[in-house]
Design an enzyme around this catalytic site. Structure first.
Site, mmCIF file in Angstrom:
data_model
loop_
_atom_site.group_PDB
_atom_site.id
_atom_site.type_symbol
_atom_site.label_atom_id
_atom_site.label_comp_id
_atom_site.label_asym_id
_atom_site.label_seq_id
_atom_site.Cartn_x
_atom_site.Cartn_y
_atom_site.Cartn_z
ATOM 1 N N LYS A 72 0.801 -1.226 0.000
ATOM 2 C CA LYS A 72 0.000 0.000 0.000
ATOM 3 C C LYS A 72 0.835 1.278 0.000
ATOM 4 C CE LYS A 72 -4.048 -2.123 2.146
ATOM 5 N NZ LYS A 72 -5.072 -2.030 3.208
ATOM 6 N N ASP A 108 -9.694 2.715 2.855
ATOM 7 C CA ASP A 108 -9.578 1.949 4.100
ATOM 8 C C ASP A 108 -10.097 2.719 5.306
ATOM 9 O OD1 ASP A 108 -8.570 -0.454 3.184
ATOM 10 O OD2 ASP A 108 -6.469 0.151 3.386
#
Length: 285
Positions: A72, A108
């Protein structure tokens, strides 16, 4: 599942990816929306991620991508532009095609906060939190909690330098007090015992044989223990937390909500969350 040779291709980058339920969830969403598309997992090592991302730019039927552990943070420097959320977090979990260019987004944090509110009726404002881990998911969760008004955020990580770096980032970006500690820091036990929310963002727990990601004796009745891992549904951490009277949450809700947001970014349509949820339940069963 039916698709044609002109189908849009959506991919999941990670290492590993075989545990992921995102393909089942996103393919169900595509089918429910009547979109000619296919979502597939793509296991790739960190050293090969730049090549994988570059290939997307020449793929005319590229529909979008998700990024999971451990890529990420690296993905944030491989895209062409970042959304405000991704820039504030410094990590990307969603890649959107924009005319041959790649937009990096991060869903997220929003997915995590929505799951806290809807599934646990928990609001972070004014409450201390402990985050286990200092990777991309930890960055999104920490910034999300800070922006939602958490009183203090303590980052606990095996490598103290990464914990301190993330704490400094959160403090600088949000103004919320954040502290980075190592697992053997003498201040750590008291911080864990006194927190209202503890979140495991590490991969410890993916294997059924993994031990709890922190000493279970530190867990106190009434605290909310959230493990972002969703497979298995009950990790060793959650099992021990339940024994000690904690409220517990697995990562299935966050997976669903962040995935729904990603789908909307890719397609411009709100997905059927019910179809996605049913697919997740069936995949786990």
């Amino acid at each position: 599942m039916r698709f044609t040779a002109a189908a849009k291709v959506f991919v999941l980058f990670g290492d590993p990816v075989e545990h992921s339920l995102s393909p089942a969830m996103q393919n169900a969403a595509l089918q429910a929306a009547g979109i000619d598309g296919l979502y597939i997992p793509w296991r790739v090592k960190s050293a090969d991620l730049p090549t994988a991302f570059e290939s997307l730019r020449g793929m005319e039927n590229f529909g979008g991508a998700n990024v999971t552990l451990p890529h990420k943070e690296q993905a944030a420097v491989l895209v062409d532009t970042l959304t405000k959320e991704a820039a504030s977090v410094g990590a990307v979990n969603t890649v959107v095609a924009r005319g041959g260019r790649l937009l990096g987004a991060n869903t997220d944090g929003q997915g995590f906060l929505r799951s806290l509110h809807e599934e646990a009726d928990y609001l972070p404002r004014g409450k201390p939190a402990v985050i286990l881990g200092a990777g991309g998911a930890a960055r999104a969760v920490s910034v999300g909690l800070a922006e939602a008004g958490a009183e203090e955020i303590v980052i606990v990580n095996r490598t103290i330098e990464r914990a301190q770096s993330l704490a400094e980032f959160v403090n600088r970006e949000t103004g919320v007090s954040a502290v980075g500690l190592g697992l053997d820091d003498p201040r750590m036990p008291a911080r864990v015992r006194n927190c209202a929310l503890m979140v495991n963002t590490t991969s410890v727990g993916l294997s059924p044989s993994d031990p709890p990601s922190i000493d279970p004796s530190l867990l106190q009745p009434g605290m909310l223990v959230y493990d972002l891992i969703y497979r298995p549904l009950e990790t060793a951490l959650l099992r021990e937390a339940t024994k000690r009277g904690c409220q517990v949450m697995g990562g299935l809700g966050m997976l669903l909500y962040q995935g729904a947001l990603a789908f909307e970014l890719w397609t411009g349509q709100k997905p059927s969350e019910e179809a996605m949820r049913q697919a997740l339940v069936a995949a786990i069963a």
